[in-house]
Design an enzyme around this catalytic site. Structure first.
Site, PDB file in Angstrom:
ATOM      1  CG  ASP A   5      -0.021  -0.095   2.526  1.00  0.00           C
ATOM      2  OD1 ASP A   5       0.227  -1.222   2.978  1.00  0.00           O
ATOM      3  OD2 ASP A   5       0.442   0.950   3.017  1.00  0.00           O
TER       4      ASP A   5
ATOM      5  CG  ASP B  17       1.727   4.733   5.727  1.00  0.00           C
ATOM      6  OD1 ASP B  17       1.160   3.825   6.360  1.00  0.00           O
ATOM      7  OD2 ASP B  17       2.237   5.721   6.292  1.00  0.00           O
TER       8      ASP B  17
END
Ligand SMILES: CSC[C@H]1O[C@H](OP(=O)(O)O)[C@H](O)[C@@H]1O
Ligand SMILES: Nc1ncnc2[nH]cnc12
Length: 301
Positions: free
Chosen positions: A218, A220
């Site tokens: 991802d 973040d």
């Protein structure tokens, strides 16, 4: 050439609860002076006969939080079994645009943002003071050996490998705020996880070469206009990343084992010899006995 010794340990992270292409030998329950590891340790043979030890960091059913991982028991148990090199895997968030979800990263630096609530040394409370060298927190030799091999395995895919990056280790379990995520970027962080500390420190205290093969799940929370990371988003990518990590493990472990067996990892070996500042004659006998579990060459009772 392969030996009966278990020279290589593998620590599986989120999504990586087993490896492929192995012949099961046994499960061992190791009780260490620092308690029991996250899971029984699985000893298996690679196709060429070399043996490896596998631990699932969060337990086989992911029941242990990052803060509660019994890292001292995990590392002590691996060292006691004879492990000299650890290849650890971790699911990380990306703090850089160029590190896309799915990419691999082998970091060479760490920023510690854990909160002091994890046991991060073997040497506390026993009357023996030890300061290990941690300026280069990963094994430079093992990183240099592993990186080109991982790159070669990924060459036939669109998955990129990044090296020379800095991993921020946060406490969790909640993910970072947007302000923290932006601050980590300003500090020079490239990726973020919740596991590399204290694992890397403890491996160093045991003179084990430690490398961390990360996969990004991802971005973040730093991207303006994008939703911050959620577990749902992480889990979507985790499965593919774990498959790629298993392929990487299957492709590199025989060579890593041969490299260790040939005595090619020399930097960390002997690094703890002068790390103890407490004179041997004033070290409590019980402490020496305890430490002989991990460093028998320096702490025989
Ligand atoms: C499941 S998202 C957060 C979790 O994932 C990573 O685990 P691991 O390093 O064991 O792969 C990260 O460090 C967090 O613990
Ligand atoms: N964004 C993130 N922060 C911390 N640990 C993670 N593991 C995977 N993604 C993460």
């Amino acid at each position: 050439m392969s030996s009966d010794k278990v020279l290589v340990g593998v620590i599986g992270g989120s999504g990586l609860y087993h490896l492929d292409n192995l012949t099961f030998i046994k499960k061992v329950e190791v009780e260490t002076p620092w308690g029991k590891p996250s899971s029984p340790i699985t000893i298996s043979a690679l196709p060429n006969g070399s043996q490896i030890a596998f631990i699932s960091r969060h337990g086989p059913h992911h029941t242990i939080t990052p803060t509660e991982v019994p890292a001292r028991a995990n590392i002590a148990a691996l060292k006691h079994l004879g492990v000299q090199a650890i290849v650890a895997f971790s699911a990380v968030g990306s703090l850089r645009e160029e590190v896309a979800p799915g990419h691999f990263i082998i970091p060479d630096q760490i920023i510690d943002r854990t909160k002091g609530i994890r046991e991060d040394t073997f040497f506390r409370g026993d009357g023996v003071v030890v300061h290990s060298m941690f300026g280069d927190p990963f094994s430079g030799q093992l990183n240099a050996f592993v990186a080109p091999r991982v790159e070669k395995i990924l060459a036939s895919t669109d998955v990129k490998l990044h090296t020379g990056k800095t991993v921020v280790c946060m406490e969790g379990p909640a993910f970072s705020t947007r302000a923290e995520s932006i601050m980590y970027r300003q500090w020079g962080g490239d990726i973020i996880n919740m596991s590399v500390i204290p694992e890397a420190k403890l491996a160093r205290e045991c003179e084990i070469d430690y490398t961390l093969i990360c996969t990004s799940t991802d971005y973040d929370a730093w991207r303006v206009g994008e939703a911050p990371v959620t577990v749902e988003e992480v889990v979507k990518v985790l499965h593919t990343n774990a498959g790629n990590s298993r392929a990487v493990a299957a492709g590199i472990l025989e060579e890593v084992a041969a490299h260790v067996e040939a005595g090619e990892l020399t930097e960390i070996r002997g690094s703890m010899k002068f790390a103890c500042i407490t004179r041997a004659d004033v070290q409590p006998k019980a402490a020496r006995e305890k430490y002989s579990f991990i460093l028998p060459e320096y702490f025989s009772s």
